[in-house]
Design an enzyme around this catalytic site. Sequence first.
Site, PDB file in Angstrom:
ATOM      1  N   ASP A  47     -36.815  62.532 -52.937  1.00 31.58           N
ATOM      2  CA  ASP A  47     -38.102  61.983 -52.693  1.00 31.58           C
ATOM      3  C   ASP A  47     -39.287  63.067 -53.153  1.00 31.58           C
ATOM      4  OD1 ASP A  47     -40.147  60.035 -51.635  1.00 31.58           O
ATOM      5  OD2 ASP A  47     -40.414  61.242 -49.694  1.00 31.58           O
ATOM      6  N   ASP A  68     -37.200  62.100 -46.511  1.00 33.21           N
ATOM      7  CA  ASP A  68     -37.933  62.478 -45.047  1.00 33.21           C
ATOM      8  C   ASP A  68     -38.466  61.274 -44.321  1.00 33.21           C
ATOM      9  OD1 ASP A  68     -39.945  62.469 -46.581  1.00 33.21           O
ATOM     10  OD2 ASP A  68     -41.083  63.830 -45.617  1.00 33.21           O
ATOM     11  N   ASP A 121     -36.942  55.967 -47.106  1.00 34.60           N
ATOM     12  CA  ASP A 121     -35.756  56.533 -47.714  1.00 34.60           C
ATOM     13  C   ASP A 121     -34.539  56.297 -47.174  1.00 34.60           C
ATOM     14  OD1 ASP A 121     -37.469  58.071 -49.627  1.00 34.60           O
ATOM     15  OD2 ASP A 121     -37.678  59.409 -48.072  1.00 34.60           O
TER      16      ASP A 121
END
Length: 1093
Positions: free
Chosen positions: A486, A851, A855
């Site tokens: 990410d 995080d 996700d």
Amino acid sequence: MEEKSKKDHRVLLNQGEENELEVFGYQTQNLRRAFCLTVSVLTCGVLLLVFYWRPQWSVWASCISCPLEEADTILLRTTDEFQRYMRKKVICLYLSALKFPISKNPEEPLVADCHSVINQAVLKPELKLRCIQVQKIRYVWDNVEKRFQKVGLLADSYSCYDIHHMFGLGLTNEEQEVRRLVCGPNAIEVEIQPIWKLLIKQVLNPFYVFQAFTLTLWLSQGYIPYSVAIIILSVLSIVLSVYDLRQQSVKLHNLVEGHNKVQVKIIVKDKGVQELESRLLVPGDVLILPGKFSLPCDAVLIDGSCVVNESMLTGESIPVTKTPLPHVEDTMPWKSRSAEDHRKHILFCGTEVIQVKPPGQGPVRAVVLQTGYNTAKGDLVRSILYPRPLNFKLYSDAFKFIVFLAGLGLVGFFYALGVYVYHGVSPGDTAAMALLLLTVTVPPVLPAALTTGIMYAQKRLMKKKIFCISPQRINMCGQINLVCFDKTGTLTEDGLDLWGTVPTADNCFQEVHSFTSGKALAWSPLCAAMASCHSLILLDGTIQGDPLDLKMFEGTAWIMEDCNVDYYDIRTSDANIIIKPGPKASWSPVEAITVLRQFPFSSSLQRMSVVAQLSGEGHFHVYMKGAPEMLAKFCRSETVPKNFPQELRNYTVQGFRVIALAHKALSVGKLSEVESLSREKVESELTFLGLLIMENRLKKETRPVLKELSEACIRTVMVTGDNLQTAITVAKNSEMIPPGSQVILVEASEPEEYAPASVTWQLVENQDNGPGINETYINMGSSSVPAGEKGSCCHFAMSGKSYQVLFQHFNSLLPKILVNGTIFARMSPGQKSSLVEEFQKLNYYVGMCGDGANDCGALKMAHAGISLSEQEASVASPFTSKTANIECVPQLIKEGRAALVSSFGVFKYLTMYGIIQFIGTALLYWQLQLFGNYQYIMQDIAITLMVCLTNIFLLLLISALGITVFIFFSDFQDIYQGMELIPTITSWRVSILVATLIQFCVAFFVEDAILQNRELWLLIKKTFGFCSKSQYRKWQKKLAEDSTWPPTNRTDYSGDGKNGSYVNQGYESPEQIPKGKLKWGGQTTEQHFWTRL
């Protein structure tokens, strides 16, 4: 007729879901059952043990197949590659047990909801229903649909009107009792497993049963010291395993126990408010939200609004605003009506309500949607209790080799029979010795020793603050060859710094206002948008919310205060705070702003908007913020500057985070009209106000880690929800895209009425920074591709929209793109999970590092998901790093490789040891001899346990070698007699020692010079034309030979133009399927927990 019988005998449970199961119906036959019991007694329980290991054999032996509606036993089989079986008994529930009379008239429904599965499941006049419990979820037999259906939840088919009018007034006491009996308690109960039960499960493990059989043989032959030593080790191993399992059970029990003990208030139809325990809640109950409150179920908000903390589920401790389900009169399912944004109405179990905003004089109300293990938290706990099995090649190959060793032992069994029969030994001794040789080939410590590397790796990871809930995945980390990252909060800093605003006037961008100048932002509609268009809340005097919103609000220098009714003349359901100019704010003609209505931000919609009123004005304003490309579509074209794309690119190429803002004045004049406005009407015909520019700096650890991964030949990929151009810039700055590499932008378009789907390949030209900006941000300079390196290395970049089109219309092209795809921007949570799955189909071992809540699905889907969140949501990920940067990724891969190498080494060591012992024993059998007690103790304990002590392995190995040589040449008769050794002549001993040394040298040479010689194997592969079986390797080879690849500056079209809109069913989710396609296989597809979030 036979086909119909087969169809009635088998149905699919949870069709289309991750936990899809095949269900088969069986009836118990008493004669068969009696026969099985007789055989079990005659075999001293061996048959029962086999049935325990293979439940399907038990069903097939004692039952006959029958239609499901007549079955008393259900056999379930997973539809994945493992084909695991479960046996369940059909339970009958009787409504006659309830304390009030129930009508037996088939025409009268039991519950007011005539479409409820409860009405279709209860047989009248018996008042009986049949159900099964599978992985904590209850399913009842639907007599109309002829299949098992979940209970404990409201169907997705209800419209907004249905929920408000059918359940808005609450359920009657009678209907609650019926639902409680059918749905079960609203409790997520994790039983603390009794020690005796855990002990029995461990003892009945096939390995320990085999060991018990082996020890019985050794004891029968007088090997008491050796057997006692093995028993002590086995008992120690079992006790440690039971203790570990018990501790895990206690921890999980304590985690969920508080959820079951919440006192709640509900509305009972015709009786008003009642207080009861949360475990008595049923779907359809109307829950009153009192204020700060821990939600014991999933519910949909129908009156008022509230702010919740979803950190327990999402990993992000950011307050989230929930709005009520709209009052609309249509028949469209409520989730479909809200598209992907339906989550803004749902209160998830396990989350904390931190603030409520009542609608006028009434309370905040919500209708219970799901209870127990059907809830979001229940899904999370079930994913821990029933983890997805791993298909790891090491374990499957190890099992195959153990089968080979067992086959070798079988050969030894017949060899021993022949030798002992030839020598005229008694049949009893012959059978015992033959069975002994059968068991010698498989070392008793092999399964335990295979986990040694994992155990040490896990301890080292814990010291580095990397925690693991699935230790078996550590070995898998050793094979990772692609890592998805990410961007925000993972590669870049979590927080954003304000850089400036670019306002517009007269269809043109104006002078940039820099926040670093120290000047306050002047009053303007842009300032009003920044001050009001956010989801911030005032909690205990502190402003809380999304970091981006917080930074934006701080940039205005305005403040929030608790709403004072005497001060302000507007009192609405959402107006519990007012926004006023602060001491450092610039002069403003407006004394305060009140937000009347909020349409929350959604990652799928990429925007949010508010309806507000400025003090002293009689009309209302709409303010909107979001992704620039998305927001421009909702603005009047004449208000969007013509150079908007160029200006946006000017900032995104430098890695800035860009937010656009817009505004319009509403024509409505009454507050009641504001409450009934739809989002579509509010978010239209807006005036473009300008851009908010924010800096998102790389973390200092990012570039070194990506370089380390690149040097280790591990691919890195960026999967983000941010702007595509910003993602490209961050990839270049972090050197995820090395200097001098080509970046090809892949843009795919949906098919139109007369045109098929298309994909355009455009080479991204590198640019310098825009004028006047390089002094405040990194100057990338010129990085054009040298002519000699043109085409030598390319990286594809695309948006989530293009990825979706490629998946649906260019499925055969997708693998080619993924082989070189590096940047995937504007990706929704579902698209992130899909991308990880597509990489896995190419035989990549995928790691995912993220995080945030977006996700979670991808973290679960990846071979190794690494969460940088310290929240409880990290249980969704196999690995959690308490250090919030990507340094954990190479550390995890290193430990994975160390554990994997250890597992390989231990396996080779112990299997070779087993073969050597087998050959040695077979040779002694020829002389009717056996190794002595102490020889076996030395071999099976001292030598094999050495492998488990990796820290001092070399020291122990040298010590063992020294002791062995000493005993070999000492000629101390006391030692020989005590250890039951037969001394040989000195020349034999020297010969044996020389042969051992020669064998060691040969083995060392073969291991280091041949087996570990990478260059040699590459040469052999090249010489004989061996190719990797991995799909991505095959594609890389094909594309390297294709002179037309990669394509640049051209457009390709799909071959499905005749149909206009070919759709890949494997990709669609209920949130993306057009109307009319929501049914699949005859039933509505359920969404997994992470998709719902």
